[in-house]
Design a protein around this motif. Structure first.
Motif, PDB file in Angstrom:
ATOM      1  N   THR A 162     -50.745 -46.119 -38.537  1.00  0.00           N
ATOM      2  CA  THR A 162     -51.023 -47.032 -38.495  1.00  0.00           C
ATOM      3  C   THR A 162     -52.270 -48.035 -39.177  1.00  0.00           C
ATOM      4  OG1 THR A 162     -52.244 -47.122 -36.755  1.00  0.00           O
ATOM      5  CG2 THR A 162     -50.037 -46.909 -35.689  1.00  0.00           C
ATOM      6  N   GLU A 189     -50.391 -54.507 -35.152  1.00  0.00           N
ATOM      7  CA  GLU A 189     -50.640 -54.673 -37.100  1.00  0.00           C
ATOM      8  C   GLU A 189     -50.187 -56.000 -37.552  1.00  0.00           C
ATOM      9  OE1 GLU A 189     -49.292 -50.018 -38.500  1.00  0.00           O
ATOM     10  OE2 GLU A 189     -47.869 -51.486 -37.892  1.00  0.00           O
ATOM     11  N   GLU A 211     -45.582 -59.353 -36.589  1.00  0.00           N
ATOM     12  CA  GLU A 211     -44.677 -58.642 -36.112  1.00  0.00           C
ATOM     13  C   GLU A 211     -43.865 -57.868 -35.848  1.00  0.00           C
ATOM     14  OE1 GLU A 211     -42.172 -61.203 -35.582  1.00  0.00           O
ATOM     15  OE2 GLU A 211     -43.112 -62.448 -35.443  1.00  0.00           O
ATOM     16  N   ASP A 212     -45.317 -56.938 -36.422  1.00  0.00           N
ATOM     17  CA  ASP A 212     -45.587 -55.941 -35.905  1.00  0.00           C
ATOM     18  C   ASP A 212     -45.974 -54.983 -35.226  1.00  0.00           C
ATOM     19  OD1 ASP A 212     -44.162 -54.707 -38.455  1.00  0.00           O
ATOM     20  OD2 ASP A 212     -45.396 -55.210 -40.068  1.00  0.00           O
ATOM     21  N   SER A 213     -45.503 -53.758 -34.327  1.00  0.00           N
ATOM     22  CA  SER A 213     -46.112 -53.191 -33.326  1.00  0.00           C
ATOM     23  C   SER A 213     -46.003 -52.043 -33.051  1.00  0.00           C
ATOM     24  CB  SER A 213     -47.057 -54.860 -31.915  1.00  0.00           C
ATOM     25  OG  SER A 213     -47.357 -53.681 -31.617  1.00  0.00           O
ATOM     26  N   PRO A 214     -46.486 -51.083 -33.361  1.00  0.00           N
ATOM     27  CA  PRO A 214     -45.703 -49.691 -32.520  1.00  0.00           C
ATOM     28  C   PRO A 214     -46.452 -48.717 -31.352  1.00  0.00           C
ATOM     29  CG  PRO A 214     -46.738 -49.174 -34.128  1.00  0.00           C
ATOM     30  CD  PRO A 214     -47.362 -50.916 -34.446  1.00  0.00           C
ATOM     31  N   VAL A 268     -41.111 -47.919 -33.212  1.00  0.00           N
ATOM     32  CA  VAL A 268     -41.294 -49.113 -33.839  1.00  0.00           C
ATOM     33  C   VAL A 268     -41.405 -50.747 -33.166  1.00  0.00           C
ATOM     34  CG1 VAL A 268     -40.970 -49.904 -36.591  1.00  0.00           C
ATOM     35  CG2 VAL A 268     -40.525 -47.230 -35.675  1.00  0.00           C
ATOM     36  N   GLU A 269     -42.198 -51.606 -33.197  1.00  0.00           N
ATOM     37  CA  GLU A 269     -42.229 -52.399 -32.911  1.00  0.00           C
ATOM     38  C   GLU A 269     -41.381 -52.968 -31.747  1.00  0.00           C
ATOM     39  OE1 GLU A 269     -38.874 -54.954 -35.652  1.00  0.00           O
ATOM     40  OE2 GLU A 269     -40.452 -54.817 -37.255  1.00  0.00           O
ATOM     41  N   ASP A 310     -40.857 -55.814 -26.975  1.00  0.00           N
ATOM     42  CA  ASP A 310     -40.804 -56.546 -28.707  1.00  0.00           C
ATOM     43  C   ASP A 310     -41.896 -57.264 -29.225  1.00  0.00           C
ATOM     44  OD1 ASP A 310     -39.261 -58.948 -29.049  1.00  0.00           O
ATOM     45  OD2 ASP A 310     -37.697 -57.774 -27.463  1.00  0.00           O
TER      46      ASP A 310
END
Length: 359
Positions: free
Chosen positions: A181, A203, A206-209, A226-227, A244
């Motif tokens: 990450t 992250e 629009e990104d966040s695992p 993912v996401e 999400d």
């Protein structure tokens, strides 16, 4: 509170106020850290951390802080006797007397390349980039015997992020795994079984695992979603709930293997609010899972009158809207089994809720 649940065609469920705890509005927003049979109210100030027992005599313990609050996050043990400050350059465990139990230095969370292994906060206290750094996080397992921590592992240009499991008694690293990450911040979610832990790594917009970790005492296994954004774990630990980054849907996962079982689309389930100009309905980034058969989730957390909903995880169907005895603000937040909490708009009071017995 505007009561439009009937007009929307949904049943109403009355929330019962369990407790109201005063807050320091000058401190950071409060957190309720919870484990089976234990709830601690935590508020971070620049010079200290205040920890109050919500299930006992409300005794308050204050931990001297090694650096101001903008330099990271903090974790507290279930017994309330140890605080671990996750800073820009180090994990530091402090007891209530201010004594340092142990410290582990790690790579810098600053956006600027920092190659120094800083030994003290004073070395970077006046640096702009350190003062506006990203951050990791830490959390204790449900039995307090493990500490999970998200860190950067080395100084310089090749820094990588890792998930550590430590012995909180002395800071011994028991195992570690790369998270793959590039986080700006993270949050841990303990599971009733101390071998499991959830982690959301932010992250960007629009990104966040979501990382779902399991340690069997010898091997750390990490599943990656993912996401997704972690929301809450059910009291039994059988399931966990995510959304999400776009806040379109809720996802129910089986904790044992992480499998997604069901989902609930916000726009299909919830009508748009009558007094908002937003183009669509969004699930909040925070929620509660107070009962195995009921999750409490919100929409319009920023609105003057946010809406909180009951979701049945067995079918991922909306049961109805929560009716409070007075206006609340923000999202419903997890307070462990049988409860959730909200914070007053002026940040002076925390309200702890459950469902009325007849519901």
């Amino acid at each position: 509170m505007q009561n439009d649940a009937i007009h929307e065609g949904f049943a109403q469920f009355a929330a019962r106020l369990l407790a109201a705890a005063p807050l320091d509005p000058a401190a950071d927003a409060p957190q309720v850290l919870h484990w089976p049979g234990r709830r601690l109210l935590v508020q971070r100030r620049d010079t200290e951390l205040a920890v109050r027992d919500l299930d006992g005599d409300e005794t308050e313990v204050r931990f001297p802080a090694p650096w101001p609050r903008r330099y990271g996050s903090v974790a507290v043990s279930p017994t309330g006797d140890l605080a671990v400050f996750a800073g820009v350059h180090a994990l530091r465990a402090v007891d209530s007397t201010g004594a340092v139990r142990w410290e582990i230095r790690h790579g810098c969370w600053s956006a600027a390349v920092c190659t120094k292994d800083h030994a003290s906060f004073s070395e970077y206290a006046d640096d702009y980039y350190h003062g506006h750094a990203d951050s990791g996080s830490a959390a204790f397992s449900s039995d307090g015997r493990l500490l999970w921590a998200h860190i950067r592992n080395r100084a310089g240009r090749d820094t990588k992020e890792e998930w550590l499991i430590l012995d909180p008694a002395d800071g011994t690293v028991l195992t570690r795994a790369e998270t793959m990450t590039v986080g700006s911040g993270s949050t841990h979610f303990p599971h009733p079984n101390p071998a499991y832990m959830g982690l959301t790594v932010g992250e960007g917009e629009e990104d966040s695992p979501v990382l779902w970790g399991h340690w069997d005492g010898a091997k750390l296994t990490v599943q990656r979603f993912v996401e997704e954004v972690f929301l809450a774990v059910s009291p039994s630990g059988e399931h966990f709930l995510t959304t999400d980054p776009g806040q379109w849907s809720l996802y129910l996962h089986r904790a044992e293997d992480g499998m997604e079982l069901r989902s609930l689309d916000a726009e299909e389930a919830v009508p748009p609010p009558s007094n908002e100009n937003d183009d669509r309905v969004r699930w909040d980034y925070e929620a509660a899972f107070p009962y195995d058969d009921t999750a409490v989730v919100g929409t319009e957390y920023h609105a003057e009158v946010p809406r909180h909903w009951l979701v049945d995880p067995r079918t991922m169907a909306l049961r109805g809207r929560i009716a409070y005895p007075f206006p609340v603000s923000g999202s419903p937040r997890s307070a462990g089994q049988g409860g959730w909490y909200t914070v007053s708009k002026d940040q002076t009071t925390l309200h702890l809720w459950n469902l009325r017995q007849e519901e």
